[in-house]
Design a protein around this motif. Structure first.
Motif, mmCIF file in Angstrom:
data_model
loop_
_atom_site.group_PDB
_atom_site.id
_atom_site.type_symbol
_atom_site.label_atom_id
_atom_site.label_comp_id
_atom_site.label_asym_id
_atom_site.label_seq_id
_atom_site.Cartn_x
_atom_site.Cartn_y
_atom_site.Cartn_z
ATOM 1 N N HIS A 92 -8.282 -1.892 2.552
ATOM 2 C CA HIS A 92 -9.049 -2.996 1.326
ATOM 3 C C HIS A 92 -8.788 -2.596 0.089
ATOM 4 O O HIS A 92 -9.400 -3.427 -1.034
ATOM 5 N N LEU A 138 -7.303 -9.608 8.618
ATOM 6 C CA LEU A 138 -8.715 -8.967 8.726
ATOM 7 C C LEU A 138 -10.056 -9.770 8.318
ATOM 8 O O LEU A 138 -10.894 -9.997 8.972
ATOM 9 N N ARG A 193 -14.120 -4.022 8.904
ATOM 10 C CA ARG A 193 -13.868 -3.397 9.717
ATOM 11 C C ARG A 193 -14.305 -3.166 10.986
ATOM 12 O O ARG A 193 -13.547 -3.671 12.060
ATOM 13 N N ASP A 204 -2.467 3.345 6.692
ATOM 14 C CA ASP A 204 -4.502 3.019 6.281
ATOM 15 C C ASP A 204 -5.361 3.862 6.670
ATOM 16 O O ASP A 204 -3.909 5.000 7.651
#
Length: 676
Positions: free
Chosen positions: A187, A242, A344, A527
């Motif tokens: 993000h 996402l 998420r 990530d």
């Protein structure tokens, strides 16, 4: 105890004992752009002494502040220095005890291991272009050829020193060498221009993990190596996926491939019954927290315990339920970037059950908070079509639609009001022009990031912003009109210095690799796998986050409220919150083999902490962690401070020219407001 007069003319940001020297050699880096080496064996006597020794070596080749030093286990001859001039230099004591000051008439020393003066990235998809002011570096203790650096963008970079080009001088900018891995929470990988940057990067004791601490953000844990097909490795295209809705084909409900199995692959009937029962109780506690029976923070902690501590004991049904509950709790709490964390969870829940209305509706609410209205509407409509008879879902969908319509109407009114008032004038300070306060609304700590236009030799910035009246309490904020500011900034380049300059800054930021006209191939990044929240990191530029314990089972970080925090690494659960300074705690370091931690901050003391200290801690944290009400108050106060971060609305490269002025002969004078 000895007090050494170092000779530095500015703040000392870092010191290191040189390995294999019986702790007799110490290196220091400071705001005067110098690295100095001292031999403590020259000190005589055991009492407190002032001054006493001269530096054994002085390296003056950096042009800006030296923020971090690194050493290699077993190597007594070399120290590495990371500087805001965009270079990481290698100083070998065997090759000389000094180097010429940058900008002097003497030949430039060839000690640049990493030249990242054209290495900063706006996003994962964009090529490196502007200067990366380095803030931190570390060398792996288990694999010393691995080098980790972080600086003025959101990406930490891992390099293999064996694959780097030979040492170079600063007479010419070089293209950034390819790195082994980028590390960045997904993000944060597509923010565009932002003042968000790294303040500290470090390896875990076993070298398998890295820890990143961001200014204006949180602390994140990542794996050094992940499989090529792992979901922890992502591209720029994965970022948009996402938040994009994918319709269910022909109404078929596709479950995760591990449906019916826990994550370890063993049949569900072989699960530990006691562990499963504990997880169900934790999930029920989270449900009650969502209903308002307890603070949502504790409900999130319960979900974290299930998902991060017992994921191998639960099946997909309970995991899906827990993910949806945690997403709803995150949206209710609304701490910094909680909406991104909720997205998420919704995405993971959607992988388990693509027809989950809970996941769809939470995703829509999270996207709405981030002002991604089109995407939010897609998920809301999908939830509506799947649960047309569910009155609660229908009500939430209608609320989302109303909120989206109201937000778009408010934006349209703001645009019209701004255009009507754009001729109004009032005297603006430099702070007003450079910064925009985003702390007018404390209710939500998530929001869209500002992206400013790029620039080369000339940059024109158009933006619309409300100018806060700081320090004046007699003015109603509703009476402050919106302003349109138009700034045109010219960079004057001396033609004689176009190709090379003595201080190492090439006049043109366009290096040879940009002239090759080869299409840029976007890279991949690793990530996050855990996030640690509660502290505040906005006031200083050297705030550390560290692994605690010989195996690194715990994470610690300083904070702007004078406290330092200890979390459980695996679950992110806060274990301790301790008062460490009258103002700010910057440094938290664990002893290499003893149960001792040292902390320091703004005041003039260094504090030593041990588990058996006779002085009780501020917070008594038992097996369930801190329980006193002031812990939540402190954490929520820190989150409000993060929300009120004054976001720079000019690029970092422009702000650096205001904050740090370079002068002839390589000297410079930082303004008093320069962030340390």
């Amino acid at each position: 105890m000895h007090s050494i007069e170092t000779g530095h003319s500015a703040n000392i940001f870092c010191t290191k004992f040189i390995p294999e020297t019986s702790n007799e050699l110490v290196a220091s880096g400071a705001g005067d752009a110098e690295v100095r080496l001292f031999n403590l064996s020259r000190l005589k006597g055991g009492g407190l002494q002032e001054g006493g020794i001269s530096p054994s070596a002085i390296f003056q080749c950096h042009t800006r502040r030296v923020k971090k030093l690194a050493v290699e286990v077993g190597n007594p001859n070399v120290v590495w220095s990371a500087s805001e001039d965009g270079t990481l230099r290698q100083h070998d004591f065997r090759e000389g005890t000094s180097c010429p000051r940058a900008g002097s008439s003497h030949p430039e020393c060839r000690d640049i291991l990493l030249d990242l003066r054209c290495g900063a990235k706006k996003s994962l998809a964009d090529p490196p272009k502007q200067s990366l002011a380095l803030k931190s570096c570390d060398i792996s203790s288990t694999r010393p050829h691995l080098l980790l650096v972080g600086g003025s963008d959101t990406f930490a970079r891992l390099y293999d020193r064996r694959m780097l080009p030979p040492l170079s001088s600063s007479l010419k900018k070089l293209p950034p060498p390819p790195c082994v891995n980028y590390f960045c929470p997904m993000h944060l990988s597509n923010l565009g221009r932002s003042s968000l940057h790294l303040t500290h990067v470090t390896f875990s004791p076993n070298g398998e993990e890295v820890l990143l601490s961001y200014s204006g953000e949180q602390v994140y844990l990542m794996d050094v190596s992940v499989a090529s097909g792992s979901t922890m490795r992502y591209t720029s295209g994965d970022v948009s996926k996402l938040t994009s809705f994918t319709p269910i084909l022909d109404g078929v409900e596709v479950h995760s491939s591990h449906s019916g199995l826990p994550l370890n692959g063993f049949p569900l009937r072989n699960r530990d019954a006691a562990g499963l029962d504990k997880c169900r109780k934790l999930v029920q506690f989270a449900v009650n927290s969502l209903k308002g029976e307890t603070n949502c923070y504790y409900g999130i902690e319960a979900c974290n315990e299930v998902l991060d501590g017992h994921s191998h004991e639960i099946g997909p049904t309970l995991m899906h339920e827990c993910l949806c509950i945690r997403a709803a709790l995150l949206l209710k709490r609304r701490w910094k970037n909680d909406a991104h964390m909720a997205i998420r969870d919704c995405h993971r829940a959607g992988k388990i059950n693509p027809s989950s209305t809970k996941a769809l509706i939470c995703m829509a609410e999270a996207l709405s908070l981030l002002e991604k209205h089109k995407e939010a509407l897609d998920f809301a409509i999908a939830a509506q079509s799947l649960a047309s008879s569910d009155s609660e879902i229908m009500e939430r969908v209608e609320n989302i639609k109303k909120n989206i319509a109201a937000a778009e109407a408010e934006k349209a009114n703001t645009d019209r009001g701004s255009n009507a008032n754009n001729r109004s004038r009032r005297v603006l300070s430099l702070t007003d022009i450079i910064y925009h306060s985003e702390g007018e609304n404390d209710t939500s700590m998530d929001g869209p990031e500002r992206e400013d236009s790029d620039y080369d030799e000339e940059m024109e910035v158009d933006f619309e912003t409300s100018i806060p009246t700081e320090g004046r309490h007699d003015v109603d904020s509703n009476d402050i009109p919106y302003r349109n500011l138009n700034l045109r900034i010219h960079r004057r380049v001396d033609s004689t210095m176009e190709t090379e300059r003595p201080n190492g800054s090439s006049g043109s930021s366009v290096s040879s690799f940009e002239n090759n006209k080869v299409a840029y191939q976007p890279e991949m990044a690793i990530d996050m796998k855990q996030r640690y929240v509660g502290h505040c990191n906005i006031g200083t530029d050297i705030k550390q986050a560290s692994f605690i314990g010989q195996r690194g089972e715990y994470i610690a970080s300083g904070s702007d409220d004078g406290r330092w925090f200890i979390w459980e690494k695996k679950t992110g659960r806060l274990l301790k919150m301790l008062h460490g300074d009258d103002a700010v705690v910057n440094c938290v370091q664990c002893h290499p083999y003893d149960c001792v931690i040292a902390t320091s901050g703004i005041d003039s003391t260094i504090k030593i902490w041990t588990p058996n200290s006779p002085v009780p801690s501020t917070v008594a944290g038992g097996s369930a962690g801190p329980e006193t009400p002031n812990v939540l108050d402190a954490m929520e106060g820190n989150q409000r401070r993060l929300c009120r971060t004054r976001e720079a609305i000019l690029p970092f490269e422009i702000l650096e020219r205001f904050r740090m002025q370079e002068f002839a002969e390589g000297s410079f004078h930082p303004f008093e407001c320069t962030q340390s």
